[in-house]
Enzyme design. Structure first.
Site, short mmCIF file in Angstrom:
data_model
loop_
_atom_site.label_atom_id
_atom_site.label_comp_id
_atom_site.label_asym_id
_atom_site.label_seq_id
_atom_site.Cartn_x
_atom_site.Cartn_y
_atom_site.Cartn_z
CG ASP A 1 17.61 15.75 48.47
OD1 ASP A 1 17.56 16.98 48.20
OD2 ASP A 1 18.66 15.11 48.51
CE1 TYR B 1 24.26 29.28 54.81
CE2 TYR B 1 24.89 31.45 55.63
CZ TYR B 1 24.03 30.36 55.64
OH TYR B 1 22.93 30.37 56.48
CB ALA C 1 19.68 25.79 54.51
CE1 TYR C 2 27.40 22.09 51.82
CE2 TYR C 2 27.81 24.32 52.60
CZ TYR C 2 28.28 23.07 52.25
OH TYR C 2 29.62 22.80 52.32
N1 LIG Z 1 22.71 28.32 62.05
C1 LIG Z 1 22.76 29.65 61.97
O1 LIG Z 1 23.50 30.32 62.71
C2 LIG Z 1 21.91 30.37 60.97
C3 LIG Z 1 22.03 31.77 60.86
C4 LIG Z 1 21.22 32.44 59.95
C5 LIG Z 1 20.34 31.74 59.17
N2 LIG Z 1 20.26 30.38 59.26
C6 LIG Z 1 19.34 29.67 58.39
O2 LIG Z 1 18.41 28.96 59.19
C7 LIG Z 1 17.95 27.81 58.47
C8 LIG Z 1 18.03 26.59 59.36
O3 LIG Z 1 19.39 26.39 59.70
P1 LIG Z 1 19.85 25.42 60.87
O4 LIG Z 1 20.71 26.21 61.76
O5 LIG Z 1 18.68 24.68 61.43
O6 LIG Z 1 20.78 24.44 60.02
P2 LIG Z 1 21.14 22.92 60.23
O7 LIG Z 1 21.09 22.56 61.67
O8 LIG Z 1 22.38 22.72 59.45
O9 LIG Z 1 19.94 22.16 59.53
C9 LIG Z 1 19.77 22.16 58.14
C10 LIG Z 1 19.01 20.89 57.82
O10 LIG Z 1 18.77 20.89 56.41
C11 LIG Z 1 19.00 19.57 55.94
N3 LIG Z 1 19.29 19.56 54.51
C12 LIG Z 1 20.40 20.00 53.88
N4 LIG Z 1 20.28 19.79 52.54
C13 LIG Z 1 19.07 19.21 52.35
C14 LIG Z 1 18.36 18.74 51.22
N5 LIG Z 1 18.88 18.83 49.99
N6 LIG Z 1 17.14 18.21 51.38
C15 LIG Z 1 16.59 18.10 52.61
N7 LIG Z 1 17.21 18.51 53.74
C16 LIG Z 1 18.43 19.06 53.60
C17 LIG Z 1 20.17 19.08 56.77
O11 LIG Z 1 20.24 17.69 56.69
P3 LIG Z 1 21.67 16.93 56.81
O12 LIG Z 1 22.00 16.99 58.26
O13 LIG Z 1 21.38 15.59 56.26
O14 LIG Z 1 22.64 17.72 55.96
C18 LIG Z 1 19.78 19.60 58.15
O15 LIG Z 1 18.93 18.69 58.81
C19 LIG Z 1 18.80 27.75 57.20
O16 LIG Z 1 18.08 28.29 56.14
C20 LIG Z 1 19.99 28.63 57.51
O17 LIG Z 1 20.54 29.17 56.34
C21 LIG Z 1 21.01 29.67 60.15
#
Ligand SMILES: NC(=O)c1ccc[n+]([C@@H]2O[C@H](COP(=O)([O-])OP(=O)(O)OC[C@H]3O[C@@H](n4cnc5c(N)ncnc54)[C@H](OP(=O)(O)O)[C@@H]3O)[C@@H](O)[C@H]2O)c1
Length: 298
Positions: free
Chosen positions: A38, A127, A62-63
């Protein structure tokens, strides 16, 4: 420099792509999901780094629930600010670089044209605010940082817009999609390529640390993105449905979103030598891959 890339958040959509793609490419990689580390727990992060002995650390955790963050600001802050800081600090303690992923939602969307790295940040929601503060913490904690701002991420893993549209294409006869927000859809494959390009540059002795924009090539709206997805699936299934443009006012959400969050990725291309495919090419490829694999699960 030896050791693998260590991925925190290895079960998110980006984390899973980086893990799978690295393995397919023969790039040494190790991942921690939330149960294994975590990121808000410094000892857990430190222990993972100590055990894995990586050459570079990627924070893909990330959240990411943009709307829910408006009512869960503490949870968003914990992962996006505290977690970002702790990963950067634990990496810095071992003199390791950290790649930290940030977002186009650091901008307010009022610019005409695509945002460059030096444009003023002004997030519209919780966010975005937590992601801004996370960037600052990473910069403060670790001089060897690469902050990668990306946007509108989609791919084969996890929940994302493209997979939602594919599912709705089977359930509905018409989709009503916002047509007055502009951005750059980014495939997780391109993001993984960008991360590997940073890793290569660092390993080869480059020191181009800093903040970079990296997104799919081209700018579009959610409506036009959905239309390309629907057309690509129609070419496989023969089922074509209507995609009607609506305005942001017709689709109110708890969090305000920037009207224009297009990112200019030219600096990244110049420094690291990788540019994303056009968003249309990647979206079509992803639809075809998902339909072929029947892996549409959201
Ligand atoms: N998705 C988009 O459109 C988008 C756009 C711009 C930037 N981003 C950035 O890209 C990055 C990756 O995003 P993503 O799309 O892959 O998001 P995602 O699918 O929501 O994955 C985020 C992961 O982080 C984990 N997580 C959350 N809190 C945690 C903690 N305290 N310790 C360890 N793991 C934790 C989550 O686990 P749980 O499932 O257990 O919560 C999930 O596996 C992030 O930084 C996000 O801000 C995303």
């Amino acid at each position: 420099m030896s050791g693998p890339i260590l991925v925190f958040g290895a079960e998110g959509q980006v984390g899973r792509e980086v893990m799978a793609f690295a393995k397919a490419r023969g790039i040494e990689v190790a991942g921690c999901n939330r149960a294994q580390a975590d990121i808000t727990n410094f000892s857990a992060v430190e222990a993972a780094i100590f055990t894995v002995k990586p050459r570079i650390v990627l924070n893909a955790a990330a959240y990411t629930a943009v709307d829910r963050a408006e009512t869960e600001p503490e949870a968003a802050y914990a992962a996006n600010v505290v977690g970002a800081e702790l990963v950067a600090r634990a990496a810095a303690a071992q003199r390791l670089p950290v790649i930290h992923i940030s977002t186009d939602y650091v901008f307010d969307g009022t610019k005409i044209g695509a945002y460059v790295e030096t444009d003023p940040i002004a997030p519209l929601g919780i966010y975005g605010r937590t992601k801004v503060e996370g960037e600052v913490r990473v910069q403060e904690q670790n001089p060897r940082h690469f902050i990668l701002r990306t946007a509108w991420v989609y791919g084969r893993f996890g929940a994302n817009f493209l997979k939602t549209i594919l599912r709705l294409s089977r359930e509905r006869e018409e989709l009503r999609i916002v047509a007055d927000q502009y951005g750059c859809p980014t495939a997780t494959q391109d993001l993984a390529e960008a991360i590997f390009a940073i890793d290569r540059a660092w390993t080869e002795g480059g020191s181009a640390t800093g903040t970079y924009h990296f997104a799919g090539t081209g700018v579009t709206t959610w409506h036009d993105f959905a239309s390309v997805i629907v057309e690509a699936q129609a070419q496989v299934t023969g089922q074509r449905l209507k995609v009607t443009p609506i305005s942001t006012a017709d689709y109110p959400t708890p969090a305000r979103r920037p009207a224009n969050s297009a990112l200019n990725s030219n600096l990244f291309g110049a420094v690291f030598g990788y540019c994303a495919q056009t968003w249309q090419t990647r979206a079509q490829e992803t639809v075809k891959m998902l339909l072929k694999d029947s892996r549409v699960e959201t």
